[in-house]
Design a protein around this motif. Structure first.
Motif, PDB file in Angstrom:
ATOM      1  N   GLU A  28      68.117  11.850 -20.630  1.00  0.00           N
ATOM      2  CA  GLU A  28      67.012  12.045 -19.691  1.00  0.00           C
ATOM      3  C   GLU A  28      67.038  11.260 -18.486  1.00  0.00           C
ATOM      4  O   GLU A  28      66.839  11.801 -17.426  1.00  0.00           O
ATOM      5  CB  GLU A  28      65.727  11.882 -20.359  1.00  0.00           C
ATOM      6  N   ARG A  39      61.018  12.361 -15.473  1.00  0.00           N
ATOM      7  CA  ARG A  39      61.607  12.218 -16.742  1.00  0.00           C
ATOM      8  C   ARG A  39      60.787  13.486 -17.815  1.00  0.00           C
ATOM      9  O   ARG A  39      61.461  14.104 -18.278  1.00  0.00           O
ATOM     10  CB  ARG A  39      61.769  10.987 -17.463  1.00  0.00           C
ATOM     11  N   ARG A  43      62.380  16.438 -19.750  1.00  0.00           N
ATOM     12  CA  ARG A  43      61.824  16.555 -21.118  1.00  0.00           C
ATOM     13  C   ARG A  43      61.611  17.813 -21.509  1.00  0.00           C
ATOM     14  O   ARG A  43      61.927  18.569 -22.654  1.00  0.00           O
ATOM     15  CB  ARG A  43      60.947  15.121 -21.566  1.00  0.00           C
TER      16      ARG A  43
END
Length: 211
Positions: A28, A39, A43
């Motif tokens: 990530e 991030r 995700r």
């Protein structure tokens, strides 16, 4: 979320092109830096791709590009066979004169690539032919599903391109599809596509055994 959609589409394209290999880890933090997003967007994108079957989430270890077994690859190709045969029939039923010109020209380029021994060019033209047939068919729903199925099978697709004389053996099948669509023969186009993808299924196991 714009970042989520951007990363999802970018990773999907990288898997489809082979830039991301089956089994490759998807970190990530690295993806966030690469694509310039937070991030949380990465995700969310990976969760979307996991739902599509392209990414595998591993508890405590993150994500990786999913690897399809030969058995799964055959199932995917069987599903493609039904949908792509439909697209071939629809393309034959609605093709324009210009569409015939474009389709025939693509077939000539494929034949030239085989004559030149340019397997990479042939593989690219193979993809272009199937894409053109989908466009000519006007079947948007089928096209969306086929494109997702194709990405799932990308590992096995690349293996098949390395089989000895694979371009030569598949060229005539593609030319039969082209001739049927150009003749506006929907039944023949569907049958030719079914036969072609049936042959692909037979070669999937052969390709896997050579690895």
């Amino acid at each position: 979320m714009a970042g989520q959609e951007y990363v999802r589409d970018a990773v999907r394209d990288d898997i489809a092109s082979g830039r991301l290999a089956p089994g490759q880890r998807l970190v990530e933090a690295d993806l966030a830096e690469q694509y310039g997003v937070v991030r949380s967007g990465v995700r969310a994108a990976l969760l979307d791709l996991s739902a599509e079957g392209l990414v595998e989430r591993i508890p405590q270890r993150g994500s990786r590009v999913r690897m399809l077994s030969v058995e799964e690859a055959i199932e995917v190709t069987e599903a493609r066979m039904v949908l792509e045969s439909l697209c071939a029939a629809k393309a034959a039923a609605r093709i324009s004169d210009q569409g015939i010109v474009d389709l025939t020209a693509l077939g000539e380029r494929m034949a030239q690539a085989v004559a030149d021994g340019d397997d990479l060019q042939y593989a690219e033209l193979d993809d272009a032919l199937h894409r053109l047939i989908r466009e000519l068919s006007g079947q948007r729903t089928a096209t969306t599903i086929i494109e997702r199925l194709r990405v799932l099978n990308i590992r096995h697709h690349f293996r098949m391109t390395r089989l000895p004389r694979r371009p030569q053996t598949s060229l005539e099948a593609h030319l039969r599809i082209i001739r049927a669509i150009a003749a506006r023969d929907a039944d023949a186009a569907s049958a030719a596509m079914t036969e072609h993808l049936g042959d692909v299924i037979e070669h999937l196991t052969v390709a896997a055994q050579r690895v």
